[in-house]
Design a protein around this motif. Structure first.
Motif, PDB file in Angstrom:
ATOM      1  N   SER A  26       0.401  -1.271  -0.255  1.00 17.20           N
ATOM      2  CA  SER A  26       0.208   0.149  -0.002  1.00 17.20           C
ATOM      3  C   SER A  26       1.263   1.645   0.484  1.00 17.20           C
ATOM      4  N   VAL A  37      -2.958  -0.076  -3.274  1.00 15.54           N
ATOM      5  CA  VAL A  37      -3.775  -0.837  -3.084  1.00 15.54           C
ATOM      6  C   VAL A  37      -4.381  -0.927  -2.063  1.00 15.54           C
ATOM      7  N   ASP A  38      -5.456  -0.714  -1.868  1.00  8.45           N
ATOM      8  CA  ASP A  38      -6.394  -0.647  -1.148  1.00  8.45           C
ATOM      9  C   ASP A  38      -7.772  -1.573  -0.749  1.00  8.45           C
ATOM     10  N   THR A  39      -6.949  -2.834  -1.423  1.00  5.37           N
ATOM     11  CA  THR A  39      -7.852  -4.171  -1.041  1.00  5.37           C
ATOM     12  C   THR A  39      -7.448  -4.856  -0.741  1.00  5.37           C
ATOM     13  N   VAL A  40      -7.888  -6.011  -0.379  1.00  4.49           N
ATOM     14  CA  VAL A  40      -6.923  -7.072   0.299  1.00  4.49           C
ATOM     15  C   VAL A  40      -6.848  -7.762  -0.627  1.00  4.49           C
ATOM     16  N   ASN A  41      -7.283  -8.088  -1.295  1.00  2.00           N
ATOM     17  CA  ASN A  41      -7.285  -9.185  -3.054  1.00  2.00           C
ATOM     18  C   ASN A  41      -6.049  -8.829  -3.953  1.00  2.00           C
ATOM     19  N   LEU A  42      -5.481  -7.772  -3.805  1.00  2.00           N
ATOM     20  CA  LEU A  42      -4.470  -7.003  -4.569  1.00  2.00           C
ATOM     21  C   LEU A  42      -3.627  -7.301  -3.782  1.00  2.00           C
ATOM     22  N   HIS A  44      -3.204  -9.025  -1.359  1.00  2.00           N
ATOM     23  CA  HIS A  44      -2.327 -10.588  -1.392  1.00  2.00           C
ATOM     24  C   HIS A  44      -1.766 -10.471  -2.465  1.00  2.00           C
TER      25      HIS A  44
END
Length: 129
Positions: A26, A37-42, A44
């Motif tokens: 992030s 980078v503001d999602t858990v998926n990204l 990850h």
């Protein structure tokens, strides 16, 4: 060029890139490329890429210090570098030109991939003698 030096050079060069992708994605992705980078998926996905890169580093270091692993490490290095470069070239054609640093990565991947192929062929011809 010595195979040990080459594999260690590639290893040392890849560690900061790996950590840049995954240690604190992030922060690094935003600072380097303006990518939030503001999602858990990204996060990850980026950490998985970091793991892949560090796995390659481990294999290359192993090959640098174990003659039985030298050729497999060179093959892995060639495939890794040239596959990354191929994906980047596809992106240049389909998506346009990215951040200048990613263009530099592509050039380095092509050069290092070709050197790995040459060293691997040299090792093969030495064993045949």
């Amino acid at each position: 060029m010595s195979t040990r030096f080459f594999l260690l050079f590639c290893s040392v060069g890849l560690v900061p890139i790996a950590l840049g992708y995954g240690a604190m994605p992030s922060v690094s992705m935003d600072v380097l490329f303006g990518i939030p980078v503001d999602t858990v998926n990204l996060a990850h996905i980026l950490r998985a890429v970091m793991g892949l890169y560090l796995g390659m580093v481990a294999l290359w270091v192993w090959g640098a210090f174990d003659s039985a692993m030298e050729r497999p490490a060179l093959i892995a290095c060639a495939v890794f570098m040239l596959a990354l470069a191929a994906g980047r070239i596809l992106s240049f054609v389909v998506d346009g030109m990215p951040h200048w640093l990613l263009v530099v990565y592509a050039v380095l991947e092509i050069v290092l991939g070709v050197i790995a192929v040459i060293l691997c062929k040299t090792k093969s011809s030495e064993r045949a003698m």
